[in-house]
Design a protein around this motif. Sequence first.
Motif, PDB file in Angstrom:
ATOM      1  N   LEU A 103     188.500  57.540  56.148  1.00 17.88           N
ATOM      2  CA  LEU A 103     188.925  58.503  57.162  1.00 17.88           C
ATOM      3  C   LEU A 103     190.096  57.910  57.930  1.00 17.88           C
ATOM      4  CD1 LEU A 103     185.429  59.554  58.558  1.00 17.88           C
ATOM      5  CD2 LEU A 103     186.740  60.636  56.742  1.00 17.88           C
ATOM      6  N   CYS A 151     180.811  60.771  62.300  1.00 15.75           N
ATOM      7  CA  CYS A 151     181.134  60.474  60.900  1.00 15.75           C
ATOM      8  C   CYS A 151     180.389  59.233  60.406  1.00 15.75           C
ATOM      9  CB  CYS A 151     182.633  60.336  60.710  1.00 15.75           C
ATOM     10  SG  CYS A 151     183.512  61.870  61.060  1.00 15.75           S
ATOM     11  N   LYS A 201     181.650  55.840  61.421  1.00  9.61           N
ATOM     12  CA  LYS A 201     182.987  55.381  61.006  1.00  9.61           C
ATOM     13  C   LYS A 201     184.060  55.694  62.043  1.00  9.61           C
ATOM     14  CE  LYS A 201     182.720  55.160  56.000  1.00  9.61           C
ATOM     15  NZ  LYS A 201     183.267  55.642  54.737  1.00  9.61           N
ATOM     16  N   VAL A 216     182.037  69.346  56.163  1.00  8.91           N
ATOM     17  CA  VAL A 216     182.335  68.136  56.938  1.00  8.91           C
ATOM     18  C   VAL A 216     183.093  67.138  56.055  1.00  8.91           C
ATOM     19  CG1 VAL A 216     180.318  68.390  58.443  1.00  8.91           C
ATOM     20  CG2 VAL A 216     180.100  67.117  56.294  1.00  8.91           C
ATOM     21  N   PRO A 217     183.802  66.193  56.674  1.00  6.69           N
ATOM     22  CA  PRO A 217     184.505  65.194  55.863  1.00  6.69           C
ATOM     23  C   PRO A 217     183.533  64.418  54.973  1.00  6.69           C
ATOM     24  CG  PRO A 217     185.234  65.076  58.149  1.00  6.69           C
ATOM     25  CD  PRO A 217     184.068  66.022  58.108  1.00  6.69           C
ATOM     26  N   ASN A 259     177.889  70.161  54.436  1.00  5.47           N
ATOM     27  CA  ASN A 259     176.966  69.319  55.200  1.00  5.47           C
ATOM     28  C   ASN A 259     175.646  69.204  54.428  1.00  5.47           C
ATOM     29  OD1 ASN A 259     175.549  68.072  57.293  1.00  5.47           O
ATOM     30  ND2 ASN A 259     175.098  70.037  58.302  1.00  5.47           N
ATOM     31  N   LEU A 296     182.181  61.275  53.613  1.00  2.00           N
ATOM     32  CA  LEU A 296     182.248  59.920  54.166  1.00  2.00           C
ATOM     33  C   LEU A 296     182.515  58.856  53.117  1.00  2.00           C
ATOM     34  CD1 LEU A 296     179.430  60.023  56.855  1.00  2.00           C
ATOM     35  CD2 LEU A 296     181.887  60.385  57.118  1.00  2.00           C
ATOM     36  N   HIS A 305     177.286  65.282  60.583  1.00  2.00           N
ATOM     37  CA  HIS A 305     177.664  63.957  61.069  1.00  2.00           C
ATOM     38  C   HIS A 305     178.843  63.979  62.041  1.00  2.00           C
ATOM     39  CE1 HIS A 305     181.193  63.717  58.566  1.00  2.00           C
ATOM     40  NE2 HIS A 305     180.494  63.863  57.444  1.00  2.00           N
ATOM     41  N   ASN A 306     179.557  65.097  62.114  1.00  2.00           N
ATOM     42  CA  ASN A 306     180.688  65.132  63.052  1.00  2.00           C
ATOM     43  C   ASN A 306     180.422  66.002  64.290  1.00  2.00           C
ATOM     44  OD1 ASN A 306     180.788  67.583  61.818  1.00  2.00           O
ATOM     45  ND2 ASN A 306     182.960  67.507  61.269  1.00  2.00           N
TER      46      ASN A 306
END
Lengths: 324, 255
Positions: free
Chosen positions: B17, A135, A138, B10-11, B36, B13, B122-123
């Motif tokens: 979080l 992430c 983070k 994806v979350p 994404n 950013l 990213h995850n």
Amino acid sequence: MNQDIHVVVEHLRGQVADITYVALAAARGLAAGSGGSLAAVLLGHNDEGLAGDLGADRVLYIDDPALADFNPEHYAGALTELISADPPRCVLFGDTSMGAETAGILSARLDLPLVSRCRSVDTANGALSFVSQICGGKILVEGALPEPVSLVTMVPGHYQPEEGRGAVAPEVIQTSISPRVAGRVTFNAYLEPAVGDIDISSVSVLVAVGRGIANEDNVEMAEELAEALGGAVCGSRPVVDQGWLPTTRMVGKSGKRVKPDVYLALGISGAPEHVEGMSGSELTIAVNTDVGAPIFDVAQYGSDVDLLDLLPVLIEQVQAAKEG
Amino acid sequence: MNIVVPVKLVPDLVEDLEIDESGITLDTSWLRLILNEVDEHALEQALLLKEAHGGTASVISLDGEGVDDVLFSSAAKGVDHLIKLTGLEFGDDLNNHAVARLYGAIVERLEPELVLIGVQAHNDLDGSLGPLLAEYVGMPYVGYVSGITVTDGKCRVLKEYPGGLIAEMDVVLPAVLGVQAAEAPPRYVAISRIRQAMKTVSLDEQAAADPDSGGGPTIDSMFKPETGERATMIAGDEEEVAAKIVDLLGELGKV
Ligand SMILES: Cc1cc2nc3c(=O)[nH]c(=O)nc-3n(C[C@H](O)[C@H](O)[C@H](O)COP(=O)(O)OP(=O)(O)OC[C@H]3O[C@@H](n4cnc5c(N)ncnc54)[C@H](O)[C@@H]3O)c2cc1C
């Protein structure tokens, strides 16, 4: 099955990548914990000379014309044979253009667990563990490196490349492996980055713009500021992908690494892929409306004013200071 | 030329979080999911190739918050076939090995010439989807791709290395390519056209098979990094901030 740790050497046109030394530094600790030895795995053609400063107990060298330049099929093919013949405890790669896909292909092909984005690895009581960074940095994730064999890709940040260099040249063991070439992927040629533009890695004041610059016209303001400061404009990947700056001005993992005296980061969030290219700057000043942006972890000074409000004022004040 | 684009949400950013009580996964109650970013590039590249060569473009996604919007907006951009795997959602404990197997089964049925997928997300904790998927369906894979030309059953790709160096490679089709950047920035599409697509395009909903997560690590704990020293924030409005920056530059002899 043995307890050895392997590091697959990443090299491009005669130069070993820093991430390989980072991985060797990480692997040294793992080998101490697992009780195995540390081997650098070098794939190439007439590339034995690259083995000299690898900080490993020995170098397993696979020489084949098909490995002269990186090719994911050929790398995966050669490593499939090496790993299958005598599986080590862990195989480390860089989480890079070469390492990420090689490790992914091997994980699926050999049914071996893969842990990506590892920032550090550790051993306690012989148990091997990892910390990965996800992430955009983070979130950190901790877990055990699965037994009996794990594939690992490393990101930079925790280990210094110097720790992975050896003082004495390690023994080089030539293996008899040659990759089975399926011919599905062929390397043709390298295309050089455009020349003629300035080299941002040798500029002492960089005005760096990110997606927060909002549009191409605003980039001109950044140009004006850079000019007033005798510096140059560079940027994050999205700005380059939008076509607002040439590729030569990109800073980060896929762009250039810069170490200016001053890095003025305007509207850049500070993703790890960007920070990788600028964390060596002497002084970083970041302007970002999001006070929680990770760029403020890297910068010495910061402000959350709107960069579009700041730029005209800053240009004026810099020009005034120069005249005054 | 038939192209499939498997995507991942994806979350976002930009949002904070939070880690949930279990300590090993993100708290999904407030999580905003977005497409994404490099998948947007994969989608754009698929549309560019479709425009140049004809054929169809399909998108595959797991279910989840925001997925329908992503699918309909890709239809509004020119995607022909929207496939949604139901019964499993992004945010469920699915690693990339599991998702690659699920998407792989669909890809095998569709038999495309090309699978374009974002080079990473990213995850990703167990590698990126592309190479796993490629291997499961028996296709070659090249990632970090920022240019694709197709001629006579073969494609020529530009693969990026650090510092702007590019390797030109030929890849036999069918293949999976991990896209880093499309040849043009991802196109925008008006909300009205997305609404239109919602009315006229149907989702091909397919029940997901039982997931198999073999090949990824087990998470023992998840935590936020300890932040080291944060930047000293300069107080004041833009005039004051500019003045302080000029001072700092002055100390280094830059103004
Ligand atoms: C394999 C790979 C390689 C990559 N390599 C690179 C690389 O080499 N270099 C690179 O940079 N990226 C690279 N990336 C992309 C990277 O992951 C990030 O997506 C990227 O760095 C984000 O760029 P950004 O900070 O400009 O944009 P964002 O993350 O969108 O951030 C924009 C920031 O601007 C701020 N902002 C918005 N408006 C204003 C305003 N008016 N005033 C002040 N602040 C404002 C926002 O708060 C936000 O923090 C790579 C990605 C991948 C997958």
